[in-house]
Each structure stands twice: as C-alpha cells, then as structure tokens.
Write an enzyme that holds these catalytic residues in place. Structure first.
Site, PDB file in Angstrom:
ATOM      1  N   ARG A  87     -42.834 -63.946  -4.479  1.00 57.83           N
ATOM      2  CA  ARG A  87     -42.625 -64.813  -3.307  1.00 57.83           C
ATOM      3  C   ARG A  87     -43.941 -65.456  -2.856  1.00 57.83           C
ATOM      4  O   ARG A  87     -43.974 -66.619  -2.457  1.00 57.83           O
ATOM      5  CB  ARG A  87     -41.979 -64.007  -2.172  1.00 57.83           C
ATOM      6  CG  ARG A  87     -41.442 -64.874  -1.054  1.00 57.83           C
ATOM      7  CD  ARG A  87     -40.579 -64.092  -0.081  1.00 57.83           C
ATOM      8  NE  ARG A  87     -41.327 -63.034   0.578  1.00 57.83           N
ATOM      9  CZ  ARG A  87     -40.782 -62.092   1.334  1.00 57.83           C
ATOM     10  NH1 ARG A  87     -39.475 -62.056   1.508  1.00 57.83           N
ATOM     11  NH2 ARG A  87     -41.517 -61.165   1.910  1.00 57.83           N
ATOM     12  N   LYS A 190     -43.134 -68.066   2.881  1.00 63.14           N
ATOM     13  CA  LYS A 190     -43.741 -67.304   3.982  1.00 63.14           C
ATOM     14  C   LYS A 190     -45.047 -67.964   4.434  1.00 63.14           C
ATOM     15  O   LYS A 190     -46.143 -67.419   4.275  1.00 63.14           O
ATOM     16  CB  LYS A 190     -43.958 -65.860   3.520  1.00 63.14           C
ATOM     17  CG  LYS A 190     -43.777 -64.851   4.644  1.00 63.14           C
ATOM     18  CD  LYS A 190     -43.550 -63.465   4.103  1.00 63.14           C
ATOM     19  CE  LYS A 190     -43.772 -62.381   5.118  1.00 63.14           C
ATOM     20  NZ  LYS A 190     -42.961 -62.472   6.324  1.00 63.14           N
ATOM     21  N   GLU A 226     -31.508 -67.251  10.469  1.00 63.34           N
ATOM     22  CA  GLU A 226     -32.084 -65.906  10.491  1.00 63.34           C
ATOM     23  C   GLU A 226     -32.741 -65.643  11.838  1.00 63.34           C
ATOM     24  O   GLU A 226     -32.755 -66.509  12.712  1.00 63.34           O
ATOM     25  CB  GLU A 226     -33.090 -65.732   9.352  1.00 63.34           C
ATOM     26  CG  GLU A 226     -34.285 -66.657   9.415  1.00 63.34           C
ATOM     27  CD  GLU A 226     -35.303 -66.363   8.302  1.00 63.34           C
ATOM     28  OE1 GLU A 226     -35.456 -65.214   7.904  1.00 63.34           O
ATOM     29  OE2 GLU A 226     -35.962 -67.332   7.864  1.00 63.34           O
TER      30      GLU A 226
HETATM   31  N1  PLP Z   1     -37.314 -63.516   7.535  1.00 58.26           N
HETATM   32  C1  PLP Z   1     -38.512 -63.713   8.089  1.00 58.26           C
HETATM   33  C2  PLP Z   1     -38.732 -64.942   8.873  1.00 58.26           C
HETATM   34  C3  PLP Z   1     -39.520 -62.749   7.913  1.00 58.26           C
HETATM   35  O1  PLP Z   1     -40.714 -62.917   8.474  1.00 58.26           O
HETATM   36  C4  PLP Z   1     -39.244 -61.600   7.165  1.00 58.26           C
HETATM   37  C5  PLP Z   1     -40.292 -60.605   6.942  1.00 58.26           C
HETATM   38  O2  PLP Z   1     -40.921 -60.559   5.944  1.00 58.26           O
HETATM   39  C6  PLP Z   1     -37.981 -61.448   6.615  1.00 58.26           C
HETATM   40  C7  PLP Z   1     -37.033 -62.429   6.819  1.00 58.26           C
HETATM   41  C8  PLP Z   1     -37.649 -60.251   5.811  1.00 58.26           C
HETATM   42  O3  PLP Z   1     -38.177 -60.319   4.532  1.00 58.26           O
HETATM   43  P1  PLP Z   1     -38.536 -59.004   3.721  1.00 58.26           P
HETATM   44  O4  PLP Z   1     -37.307 -58.169   3.687  1.00 58.26           O
HETATM   45  O5  PLP Z   1     -38.928 -59.475   2.386  1.00 58.26           O
HETATM   46  O6  PLP Z   1     -39.640 -58.340   4.448  1.00 58.26           O
HETATM   47  C1  COI Z   2     -42.463 -58.408   7.592  1.00 53.41           C
HETATM   48  O1  COI Z   2     -41.401 -57.872   7.885  1.00 53.41           O
HETATM   49  O2  COI Z   2     -43.184 -57.979   6.686  1.00 53.41           O
HETATM   50  C2  COI Z   2     -42.931 -59.607   8.284  1.00 53.41           C
HETATM   51  O3  COI Z   2     -43.756 -60.280   7.738  1.00 53.41           O
HETATM   52  C3  COI Z   2     -42.472 -59.958   9.628  1.00 53.41           C
HETATM   53  C4  COI Z   2     -43.639 -60.191  10.544  1.00 53.41           C
HETATM   54  C5  COI Z   2     -43.289 -61.165  11.592  1.00 53.41           C
HETATM   55  C6  COI Z   2     -44.133 -58.915  11.113  1.00 53.41           C
END
Ligand code: PLP
Ligand code: COI
Length: 350
Positions: A87, A190, A226
């Site tokens: 990612r 991200k 989301e």
């Molecule tokens: N959506 C957003 C906007 C996020 O910042 C995060 C955190 O990383 C997620 C979703 C969840 O992603 P992940 O499960 O890969 O941490």
């Molecule tokens: C995560 O869950 O790793 C994120 O990056 C979310 C963040 C806003 C703390």
C-alpha cells in the site's frame, strides 16, 4: 541486542492510550538521484529538513500503520506487513514519490521493532506496539513539483485502544457534511493530506458527542464511504456481512482480513458493494469501524440527518457477530489461534 535492551520498560501497559511515546530507536533511509541508501538505525527523534521541503508545503508525504504483538510464547508477531509495504508503494506512485522497495520496508520495520524490544507490550496486557512508517519529500524547493530527495523513516510507540475505553468498547460516529476524498482523488491511498482535511469533520463530530466522523461518498452523498481513521463493516439483519465498495476509501488490511474470517470461519455470506446509507439503515443489525488502530470497534449509534440512529440492543451492547470477529482477528494477531492464512510473521529478536 544487549541485556539492557531485552529488559521490558516499567510501563502501566494496561492503561496506555493511543499517543506518541518516545522509544529508543528509529530507522531512516534516504533517496536521492534514483536510489535508496541501505538505511540505518538512529536514536534522534527530531528531524532536520529544508524549509522548502514539498512535504511541508504541498503535502507530498504519506505513511503507514501496523502493529507488533507479543504472543503467549513470547514470539513477536507482525500482521500482514506485506500489505502495508504494497500500500505504501501504491501511495508513493499516486504522489509521484519513489516507492520504498519491500525489502527496505521490511528491514526498517523489523529492525525498529527488534531494537525497541523493551517497549513491546507483553502478552495479555491489551496493548501493542504501533509501527509508523513514513515517507516524505524533502529538500530545497519552491514551485509545485515533486521533491528531489526523500526520507523513509520508521518509528514505534506502545499503544492502547485508539478510542477512549478499553478493549472492545462501543463507539459512535457522526455523518459529516464535509467530503473526505473525491472518487478520482487520493482517498484510496494513505496520503497525510487526506487526514488534514478531515480534522474539522472529526472536531465537529466530537462536539456532538461522537468519537469521529463518518463520510458519505462525495459524488452523490448517498453511499457509505468510511470513518476518519477506519473502514466500515456491517452485519445485516439477514446475516450478511457487508463492507462499502468505493474508489475513495483506503483499502484497509483489517477490513480485508475480517471479510475473510466472516466467510471462512463463520460461514457467513460476505459482500463488498456500495451501501446506500439511508435506504439500508434499518437493515443494519451491527456496525463496526475497523483498522489497525481501531481494531474492530463496534458502533453503537450514528448521527445522521439530524438524529441518532442506534444499532444492536439500542446501541448499548456489543453485538455477537462483531464480538466473534473481534475474537477471531485478535486471537490470530496475538498468536492465540492457528493462523491458516499465513498472516502473522515472527520478528526474531536475537
Ligand atoms: N481508513 C482510514 C482512513 C485509515 O486511516 C485506516 C488506518 O490505517 C484504515 C481505514 C484502516 O486500514 P488498516 O486496516 O490497513 O489499518
Ligand atoms: C491506523 O490505523 O494505522 C491509522 O493510520 C489511523 C490513524 C489515523 C491513527
């Protein structure tokens, strides 16, 4: 690794929040003239960068988030770190930044976890080691163009639950009037800039007592996108597990894992599709926000169209499906349950 590094810090592990705590070591690699340095471990947490750096002016910056956990037998486990590497690379491509090779990403993550062993919360404490890789465009610049050099850094911090409360506590979300990401924008990567734009939505959500903002799609403002820092998973009254499909949301590693667990371990029908919120609201039995920081946070209620709408048991109890999914996911992450998917990976400490 010295004996001193192996001795755990004397922290109140069970009462950690989600905040920065300075640990001993971080990993840094730099990119210039087409190649990455091999990277090194340093102790200094302050960064000195040029005042013209594109990361500071034009948001040419991105990051990742993953966790290391201690298993019962003491092994230190990462969860699907390869997907974070992938990612970050997709994000870098979108922002015209050099991608961090997977080997360099893994080296940075593993070395930083290993070197900060003393800060990794023990098994059963409810806490974990949050790992924050970041990639920023640096160097002298003024006009709008990509940076000529980049820094990849990894630091870690022991953390507890992201939302206030412990373990699996109910949260609430408020549908925001602001948009987070356009359909062809940067919502699917991200980029730090996505989050700066969301701070006001989070503040407004918190002012009405919600934990954070819930975004609708920005084209029609009808479909669920989301939450500010997590994806959404729904358990419908007919037993189906649904997650919103949208080009503007982050492809959450946690959400992708939950969908596999719901299908394979619970035998449920799973669907990734657009969810028209108002049309489907009364079909939803349970809702949860999911992510690395959020883990699985069941949502008791959401604020939508000027009123609160509650889910399972009037929003007062965690529903059985999210509870099961939470247990399955966290047990795999902590090495308490067989991992037939090969999702966990040990960081060998010495
Ligand atoms: N959506 C957003 C906007 C996020 O910042 C995060 C955190 O990383 C997620 C979703 C969840 O992603 P992940 O499960 O890969 O941490
Ligand atoms: C995560 O869950 O790793 C994120 O990056 C979310 C963040 C806003 C703390």
């Amino acid at each position: 690794m010295t004996a001193n590094n192996l001795k755990k810090k004397d922290l109140d592990w069970g009462n950690l929040g989600f905040s920065y705590m300075k640990t001993d070591y971080r990993f840094v690699a730099t990119w210039k003239d087409g190649s990455w340095t091999e990277g090194e471990t340093i102790t200094e947490e302050m960064m000195q960068i040029h005042e013209g750096s594109p990361a500071l002016h034009y948001g040419q910056q991105c990051f990742e988030g993953l966790k290391a956990q201690t298993a019962k037998d003491g092994r230190v486990l990462l969860f699907r770190a390869d997907l974070n590497a992938e990612r970050l690379s997709n994000t870098a491509n979108r922002l015209l930044m050099p991608s961090v090779p997977k080997e360099l990403f893994m080296k940075g993550v593993e070395e930083t976890v290993r070197n900060n062993y003393a800060w990794i919360p023990p098994h059963g404490s409810g806490a974990s080691l949050y790992i924050r890789p970041l990639l920023i465009g640096v160097g002298e610049n003024l006009g709008l163009r990509p940076a000529t050099s980049y820094e990849f850094r990894v630091f870690v911090s022991p953390v507890g639950p992201y939302y206030k409360g412990t373990g699996l506590s109910l949260i609430s979300l408020a549908v925001t009037d602001y948009d987070r990401a356009a359909p062809r924008g940067t919502g699917y990567v991200k980029a730090g800039a996505n989050y700066a734009g969301g701070l006001l939505s989070t503040k407004s959500a918190q002012e009405i007592g919600a934990n954070e903002a819930l975004y609708l799609d920005s084209a029609e403002r009808k479909y669920l996108d989301e939450a500010g820092s997590a994806n959404i998973v729904l358990s419908l009254k007919d037993g189906t597990i649904v997650t919103p499909k949208s080009a503007a949301i982050l492809p959450s590693v946690t959400r992708r894992s939950i969908m596999v667990l719901a299908k394979e371990e619970l035998g449920l029908t799973t669907e990734e599709r657009p969810v028209e919120l108002l049309k489907e609201l009364t079909k939803i039995e349970e809702m949860a926000a999911c992510g690395t920081a959020a883990v699985i946070s069941p949502v008791g209620k959401i604020f939508v169209n000027g009123q609160w709408h509650t889910f399972y048991k009037d929003g007062k109890e965690v529903g059985p499906t999210m509870l099961k999914l939470y247990e399955l996911l966290t047990q795999i992450q902590k090495g308490e349950r067989q991992d037939p998917y090969g999702w966990t990976q040990e960081v060998v400490i010495s």
